[in-house]
Write a protein that holds these residues in place. Structure first.
Motif, PDB file in Angstrom:
ATOM      1  N   GLU A 138      39.356  48.074  41.789  1.00 36.71           N
ATOM      2  CA  GLU A 138      38.410  49.137  42.074  1.00 36.71           C
ATOM      3  C   GLU A 138      38.570  50.252  41.050  1.00 36.71           C
ATOM      4  O   GLU A 138      39.551  50.298  40.301  1.00 36.71           O
ATOM      5  CB  GLU A 138      38.603  49.682  43.485  1.00 36.71           C
ATOM      6  N   TYR A 139      37.589  51.137  41.041  1.00 35.84           N
ATOM      7  CA  TYR A 139      37.593  52.242  40.090  1.00 35.84           C
ATOM      8  C   TYR A 139      38.904  53.027  40.169  1.00 35.84           C
ATOM      9  O   TYR A 139      39.381  53.377  41.250  1.00 35.84           O
ATOM     10  CB  TYR A 139      36.410  53.170  40.384  1.00 35.84           C
ATOM     11  N   ILE A 141      47.326  44.590  26.961  1.00 37.14           N
ATOM     12  CA  ILE A 141      46.841  45.961  26.811  1.00 37.14           C
ATOM     13  C   ILE A 141      46.701  46.591  28.196  1.00 37.14           C
ATOM     14  O   ILE A 141      46.485  45.899  29.186  1.00 37.14           O
ATOM     15  CB  ILE A 141      45.499  46.024  26.047  1.00 37.14           C
ATOM     16  N   VAL A 142      46.842  47.913  28.225  1.00 35.33           N
ATOM     17  CA  VAL A 142      46.767  48.659  29.474  1.00 35.33           C
ATOM     18  C   VAL A 142      45.517  49.530  29.449  1.00 35.33           C
ATOM     19  O   VAL A 142      45.323  50.320  28.518  1.00 35.33           O
ATOM     20  CB  VAL A 142      48.020  49.544  29.664  1.00 35.33           C
ATOM     21  N   LYS A 143      44.666  49.403  30.475  1.00 33.57           N
ATOM     22  CA  LYS A 143      43.416  50.162  30.542  1.00 33.57           C
ATOM     23  C   LYS A 143      43.137  50.566  31.989  1.00 33.57           C
ATOM     24  O   LYS A 143      43.769  50.089  32.920  1.00 33.57           O
ATOM     25  CB  LYS A 143      42.237  49.325  30.013  1.00 33.57           C
ATOM     26  N   ARG A 144      42.144  51.422  32.149  1.00 34.88           N
ATOM     27  CA  ARG A 144      41.725  51.861  33.482  1.00 34.88           C
ATOM     28  C   ARG A 144      40.396  51.194  33.859  1.00 34.88           C
ATOM     29  O   ARG A 144      39.479  51.104  33.035  1.00 34.88           O
ATOM     30  CB  ARG A 144      41.552  53.381  33.517  1.00 34.88           C
ATOM     31  N   VAL A 145      40.308  50.739  35.096  1.00 36.09           N
ATOM     32  CA  VAL A 145      39.064  50.149  35.596  1.00 36.09           C
ATOM     33  C   VAL A 145      38.047  51.268  35.827  1.00 36.09           C
ATOM     34  O   VAL A 145      38.310  52.226  36.545  1.00 36.09           O
ATOM     35  CB  VAL A 145      39.308  49.381  36.904  1.00 36.09           C
ATOM     36  N   PHE A 177      34.874  46.445  33.969  1.00 34.37           N
ATOM     37  CA  PHE A 177      34.665  47.245  32.760  1.00 34.37           C
ATOM     38  C   PHE A 177      35.822  48.223  32.670  1.00 34.37           C
ATOM     39  O   PHE A 177      36.102  48.958  33.624  1.00 34.37           O
ATOM     40  CB  PHE A 177      33.338  47.997  32.844  1.00 34.37           C
ATOM     41  N   VAL A 178      36.534  48.211  31.532  1.00 38.05           N
ATOM     42  CA  VAL A 178      37.746  49.029  31.403  1.00 38.05           C
ATOM     43  C   VAL A 178      37.664  49.935  30.186  1.00 38.05           C
ATOM     44  O   VAL A 178      37.022  49.607  29.185  1.00 38.05           O
ATOM     45  CB  VAL A 178      39.008  48.141  31.297  1.00 38.05           C
ATOM     46  N   GLY A 181      45.648  55.142  41.927  1.00 38.55           N
ATOM     47  CA  GLY A 181      44.268  55.112  41.457  1.00 38.55           C
ATOM     48  C   GLY A 181      43.605  56.455  41.690  1.00 38.55           C
ATOM     49  O   GLY A 181      44.205  57.395  42.201  1.00 38.55           O
ATOM     50  N   ILE A 182      42.359  56.547  41.304  1.00 35.92           N
ATOM     51  CA  ILE A 182      41.624  57.795  41.457  1.00 35.92           C
ATOM     52  C   ILE A 182      40.895  57.783  42.796  1.00 35.92           C
ATOM     53  O   ILE A 182      40.193  56.836  43.127  1.00 35.92           O
ATOM     54  CB  ILE A 182      40.609  57.971  40.316  1.00 35.92           C
TER      55      ILE A 182
END
Length: 205
Positions: A77-78, A94-98, A149-150, A203-204
């Protein structure tokens, strides 16, 4: 009377045998503990290092993360911070945010730096700077089924789903979710390690 005393003597354990039994039990406990740790880090969690500055200020280069295996939790989730590997994009994880999940539509205004998901402006207080850099992906974009999508939090210094080389990411490429910062890397600006950053990675809301 003599027979009773003889039976008691035969039941006594010599100090050597007692020591050997203690050693065996200690070795057995050690083997079980090592096996448990191996199974834990094979099937439940992994230790992965952050390489680069694409997630500044949330994460620093050299941070060590505990990552929950994707096989145990693949409901993204976001706001989730995920570790993924797609060899055709980059061989290293690699490290990313959804930012968006399947069925959601992402749009980016590269003039204002604003990011929209399903027409709603994201309040991104976690980013280093607004999103000004285009990388080849055309927007608006609807995330396909089974994909996410990240983006990196250091938006103008991150190769992510804005790049046509990566685009939306099939969740089968996701290794897992980052859940805990175990050891901090050096801060990009000061070079110091902020141990106050150690702890759960939420998470946010």
């Amino acid at each position: 009377m003599w027979k009773k005393e003889k039976k008691q003597e035969t039941q006594e354990v010599s100090p050597e045998k007692e020591e050997g039994r203690d050693l065996y039990e200690w070795a057995q406990a050690l083997v079980c503990s090592v096996l448990a740790v191996v199974l834990l880090f094979t099937f439940v969690i992994r230790l992965i290092g952050v390489d680069g500055h694409s997630m500044v200020p949330t994460l620093q280069d050299g941070d060590r993360l505990l990552v929950l295996n994707a096989m145990l939790d693949n409901d993204y989730e976001y706001g989730d911070i995920v570790v993924l590997r797609k060899d055709t994009f980059l061989e290293e994880p690699i490290v990313k945010r959804v930012i968006a999940t399947e069925g959601q539509t992402v749009d980016i205004d590269f003039v204002s730096g604003a990011v929209y998901v399903d027409g709603e402006l994201l309040e991104e207080d976690y980013i280093n700077e607004p999103t000004y850099v285009e990388e080849g992906t055309e927007f608006p974009l609807t995330v396909p089924e089974g994909s996410i999508f990240v983006m990196g939090d250091n938006r103008n210094h991150s190769s992510d789903s804005r790049s046509s080389d990566l685009g939306t990411v099939d969740t089968r490429y996701v290794i897992g979710k980052a859940v805990f910062l175990l050891f901090p890397g050096a801060d990009e600006a000061t070079g110091q390690r902020d141990f106050g950053r150690i702890g759960p990675i939420a998470g946010i809301d």
